[in-house]
Structures are given as structure tokens and as C-alpha cells.
Write a protein that holds these residues in place. Structure first.
Motif, PDB file in Angstrom:
ATOM      1  N   LYS A   1       4.389  11.279  -2.731  1.00 19.90           N
ATOM      2  CA  LYS A   1       5.738  10.906  -2.314  1.00 19.90           C
ATOM      3  C   LYS A   1       6.004  11.201  -0.836  1.00 19.90           C
ATOM      4  CE  LYS A   1       8.246   9.175  -5.740  1.00 19.90           C
ATOM      5  NZ  LYS A   1       9.017   7.921  -5.630  1.00 19.90           N
ATOM      6  N   THR A   2       5.063  11.915  -0.190  1.00 19.79           N
ATOM      7  CA  THR A   2       5.237  12.162   1.246  1.00 19.79           C
ATOM      8  C   THR A   2       4.793  10.957   2.068  1.00 19.79           C
ATOM      9  OG1 THR A   2       3.049  13.165   1.577  1.00 19.79           O
ATOM     10  CG2 THR A   2       4.853  14.627   0.912  1.00 19.79           C
ATOM     11  N   VAL A   3       4.157   9.981   1.403  1.00 19.62           N
ATOM     12  CA  VAL A   3       3.791   8.716   2.054  1.00 19.62           C
ATOM     13  C   VAL A   3       5.035   7.848   2.144  1.00 19.62           C
ATOM     14  CG1 VAL A   3       2.547   6.541   1.715  1.00 19.62           C
ATOM     15  CG2 VAL A   3       1.368   8.716   1.372  1.00 19.62           C
ATOM     16  N   GLY A   4       5.184   7.154   3.253  1.00 19.20           N
ATOM     17  CA  GLY A   4       6.300   6.232   3.372  1.00 19.20           C
ATOM     18  C   GLY A   4       6.922   6.211   4.754  1.00 19.20           C
ATOM     19  N   PHE A   5       8.033   5.499   4.854  1.00 20.09           N
ATOM     20  CA  PHE A   5       8.762   5.391   6.114  1.00 20.09           C
ATOM     21  C   PHE A   5       9.609   6.652   6.323  1.00 20.09           C
ATOM     22  CE2 PHE A   5       7.679   1.158   4.792  1.00 20.09           C
ATOM     23  CZ  PHE A   5       7.289   0.532   5.978  1.00 20.09           C
TER      24      PHE A   5
ATOM     25  N   GLY B   1       0.814  -1.212   0.000  1.00 19.83           N
ATOM     26  CA  GLY B   1       0.000   0.000   0.000  1.00 19.83           C
ATOM     27  C   GLY B   1       0.846   1.260   0.000  1.00 19.83           C
ATOM     28  N   ILE B   2       1.953   1.206   0.731  1.00 17.41           N
ATOM     29  CA  ILE B   2       2.864   2.354   0.784  1.00 17.41           C
ATOM     30  C   ILE B   2       3.579   2.533  -0.557  1.00 17.41           C
ATOM     31  CG2 ILE B   2       5.040   3.164   1.796  1.00 17.41           C
ATOM     32  CD1 ILE B   2       4.058   2.124   4.476  1.00 17.41           C
ATOM     33  N   ASP B   3       4.112   1.435  -1.100  1.00 19.27           N
ATOM     34  CA  ASP B   3       4.826   1.503  -2.376  1.00 19.27           C
ATOM     35  C   ASP B   3       3.898   1.929  -3.515  1.00 19.27           C
ATOM     36  OD1 ASP B   3       7.104   0.763  -1.081  1.00 19.27           O
ATOM     37  OD2 ASP B   3       7.174  -1.282  -1.863  1.00 19.27           O
ATOM     38  N   LEU B   4       2.649   1.501  -3.446  1.00 16.20           N
ATOM     39  CA  LEU B   4       1.667   1.875  -4.461  1.00 16.20           C
ATOM     40  C   LEU B   4       1.457   3.387  -4.465  1.00 16.20           C
ATOM     41  CD1 LEU B   4      -0.419   0.788  -6.551  1.00 16.20           C
ATOM     42  CD2 LEU B   4      -2.089   0.759  -4.688  1.00 16.20           C
ATOM     43  N   ALA B   5       1.326   3.959  -3.286  1.00 17.12           N
ATOM     44  CA  ALA B   5       1.124   5.406  -3.181  1.00 17.12           C
ATOM     45  C   ALA B   5       2.352   6.176  -3.657  1.00 17.12           C
ATOM     46  CB  ALA B   5       0.802   5.789  -1.740  1.00 17.12           C
ATOM     47  N   ARG B   6       3.527   5.618  -3.417  1.00 19.21           N
ATOM     48  CA  ARG B   6       4.773   6.290  -3.795  1.00 19.21           C
ATOM     49  C   ARG B   6       5.140   6.084  -5.266  1.00 19.21           C
ATOM     50  NH1 ARG B   6       8.193   8.141  -0.232  1.00 19.21           N
ATOM     51  NH2 ARG B   6      10.000   7.578  -1.500  1.00 19.21           N
TER      52      ARG B   6
ATOM     53  N   LYS C   1       7.504  -2.887 -14.529  1.00 26.91           N
ATOM     54  CA  LYS C   1       8.396  -2.288 -15.520  1.00 26.91           C
ATOM     55  C   LYS C   1       7.832  -0.948 -16.005  1.00 26.91           C
ATOM     56  CE  LYS C   1      10.118  -6.753 -17.196  1.00 26.91           C
ATOM     57  NZ  LYS C   1      10.271  -7.646 -18.372  1.00 26.91           N
ATOM     58  N   GLY C   2       8.725  -0.063 -16.324  1.00 20.81           N
ATOM     59  CA  GLY C   2       8.301   1.233 -16.826  1.00 20.81           C
ATOM     60  C   GLY C   2       8.067   2.231 -15.707  1.00 20.81           C
ATOM     61  N   LYS C   3       7.791   3.455 -16.096  1.00 21.93           N
ATOM     62  CA  LYS C   3       7.590   4.533 -15.142  1.00 21.93           C
ATOM     63  C   LYS C   3       6.264   4.397 -14.412  1.00 21.93           C
ATOM     64  CE  LYS C   3       7.721   9.578 -14.764  1.00 21.93           C
ATOM     65  NZ  LYS C   3       7.857  10.855 -15.505  1.00 21.93           N
ATOM     66  N   GLN C   4       6.305   4.603 -13.102  1.00 23.48           N
ATOM     67  CA  GLN C   4       5.087   4.570 -12.294  1.00 23.48           C
ATOM     68  C   GLN C   4       4.750   5.994 -11.867  1.00 23.48           C
ATOM     69  OE1 GLN C   4       5.066   1.464  -9.173  1.00 23.48           O
ATOM     70  NE2 GLN C   4       6.933   0.651 -10.099  1.00 23.48           N
ATOM     71  N   THR C   5       3.468   6.253 -11.746  1.00 25.79           N
ATOM     72  CA  THR C   5       3.025   7.584 -11.345  1.00 25.79           C
ATOM     73  C   THR C   5       2.684   7.599  -9.862  1.00 25.79           C
ATOM     74  OG1 THR C   5       2.076   7.953 -13.543  1.00 25.79           O
ATOM     75  CG2 THR C   5       1.370   9.431 -11.766  1.00 25.79           C
ATOM     76  N   PRO C   6       3.470   8.291  -9.053  1.00 28.17           N
ATOM     77  CA  PRO C   6       3.173   8.341  -7.615  1.00 28.17           C
ATOM     78  C   PRO C   6       1.976   9.238  -7.334  1.00 28.17           C
ATOM     79  CG  PRO C   6       5.015   9.776  -8.119  1.00 28.17           C
ATOM     80  CD  PRO C   6       4.678   9.049  -9.392  1.00 28.17           C
ATOM     81  N   SER C   7       1.204   8.879  -6.336  1.00 28.25           N
ATOM     82  CA  SER C   7       0.093   9.729  -5.936  1.00 28.25           C
ATOM     83  C   SER C   7       0.521  10.645  -4.792  1.00 28.25           C
ATOM     84  CB  SER C   7      -1.109   8.882  -5.489  1.00 28.25           C
ATOM     85  OG  SER C   7      -0.754   8.034  -4.411  1.00 28.25           O
TER      86      SER C   7
END
Length: 250
Positions: free
Chosen positions: A128-132, A108-113, A120-126
């Protein structure tokens, strides 16, 4: 801050004990000393003794924190945490990659980030302030948990209700009190259908309005460790994920 919280906890325990005694006729066996880790309150009904867990809140309409689990990127295999995360993720219509088996909370954290493993390929973060706390872009010293982990879906509440009741059973807490200033709300959380203490209703799934996991507190090193390049006050990269529940109060 910590001392004030401990003092407030002790005050809440005394308020709950007085309520159980005066309103329901329970005999008070013990009240935990300030700052101790023993059972909050122990009462006696007839010949039997029962444990009581007490939580406090300044606003009964807000979510109440039940317990928290410390989790990091290197140590995220916590069944309770991952069970709740899986329910919240799947309820939102998302599927969980196999690589995140037993690490659903981390997904869930990685998905948000926008940093999902194996994609593969570029992912769009929702967000980046989410995380450890040590993740790039995270501002909060306590880390930040995604809004995905906040739900009022019935399927999610069903899973969390079982987690909650298992928590009470493991601690052998048969009663649960929420203290809101001078008012006390009490439920029976034991294994039987009817409370031994007359007039106290059983806590049911219907009593849960919404559930969430939120970051709580800051984990940091308390002394220097020159060999590892660690200084006192450095963040540990740990999130304390707290289970918070908003209860339906009539």
C-alpha cells in the motif's frame, strides 16, 4: 540541492567535452551554460556538427537516469511510459485488463495496491506504500513505483532500447556520454551503422543490462490558491517517473 546538481551537470559536460576533444579529436563547438536547456555539448567532425547528450553518475555500476515524465491518476496517457509499463507487466506473466488500455502504467500501480478497476470482491494488496503522493498509505513525498517496473528480461530491454533510441533521435543527439568522476564512456546513437567520430562504438541492445522506472523528485504547489484550498508546499499527487538504465561496462 538543486544548485549542486546543476553545478555537477555543468562539470560533467565540460569533462565529456574535454574527453571527446583529447581522445577522439572532436572539435568543440559549444558547451551548454550552467542551468540552460540547450544541447549539452555540440561537436564538429569534418564539416558536420553533432549533438551530444551527457549524463553523470557517482557509480557506473548503478542505473543511470535518462529522462522522466510527470504522471498523475487523472493524466496517465503517456505512450512512452505506457509502452514500457506494458512490456514489463506482460513479461512478468500478467495480463492487462482492457479498462487500462492507454493507462498501463497506472495498472501496475493499482495492481500493487490491490485496487484494480473492475475487479469484483476483495483484492489483496502487495504494498500500500506504492502509489501517487496523495494515495492512502503512500509515505514517500515523491510517490512510489512498484518493483514490477524493474526488469532485465530481453523482451523488455528490446522495447526500452527502441524508446531510448527514439529519444535520442527526437533530440537529434548523435552521441551519448556517461561521466563517472574523471572517466567518460561514449557511444554513437545516430542513424548510421558507423560513427562519424572514429573509435566510438554504436550503442546497441547488448549494452543494456537492466531497465527500471523509479520515482524522482517531488511535485508540489509553489504558491497558495485559497479558492481551491491549496497551500504553498501541498503535494500535487504527481509521480515523476524516471527511466533508469544499468549499462554493461566492460
Amino acid at each position: 540541492m538543486v544548485q549542486a546538481r546543476v553545478a555537477k551537470g555543468a562539470e560533467n559536460q565540460n569533462t565529456a567535452a574535454k574527453h571527446l576533444e583529447e581522445v577522439y579529436g572532436a572539435e568543440i563547438v559549444s558547451i551548454a551554460a550552467k542551468g540552460s536547456n540547450v544541447t549539452d555539448v555540440v561537436i564538429k567532425v569534418g564539416k558536420n556538427q553533432y549533438n551530444v547528450e551527457v549524463k553523470g553518475t557517482e557509480n557506473i555500476r548503478n542505473p543511470v537516469s535518462l529522462f522522466d515524465i510527470s504522471v498523475s491518476r487523472m493524466n496517465s496517457n503517456f505512450p512512452i511510459l505506457n509502452t514500457m509499463a506494458k512490456a514489463m507487466i506482460t513479461s512478468s506473466g500478467k495480463s492487462i485488463p482492457k479498462v487500462y488500455t492507454d493507462r498501463e502504467f497506472l495498472y501496475g500501480i493499482d495492481l500493487a495496491r490491490g485496487e484494480v478497476e473492475g475487479v469484483k470482491g476483495k483484492q489483496t494488496p502487495s504494498d500500500k506504500t506504492v502509489g501517487f503522493p496523495l494515495d492512502k498509505g503512500v509515505v514517500a513525498r515523491s510517490g512510489k513505483i512498484p518493483s514490477l517496473y524493474n526488469s532485465a528480461a530481453q523482451a523488455v530491454k528490446t522495447v526500452v532500447y527502441k524508446v531510448l533510441m527514439d529519444h535520442f533521435a527526437e533530440k537529434e543527439d548523435v552521441y551519448f556520454c556517461i561521466v563517472n568522476k574523471d572517466k567518460v564512456y561514449t557511444w554513437y546513437t545516430g542513424p548510421n551503422a558507423v560513427s562519424p567520430l572514429k573509435g566510438v562504438k554504436k550503442l546497441t541492445l547488448a549494452d543494456l543490462s537492466s531497465v527500471a522506472m523509479l520515482s524522482y523528485g517531488v511535485e508540489y504547489y509553489r504558491k497558495d490558491n485559497p479558492e481551491l484550498g491549496i497551500k504553498k508546499g501541498d503535494l500535487k499527487g504527481i509521480i515523476r517517473a524516471a527511466l533508469k538504465i544499468k549499462f554493461k561496462i566492460i
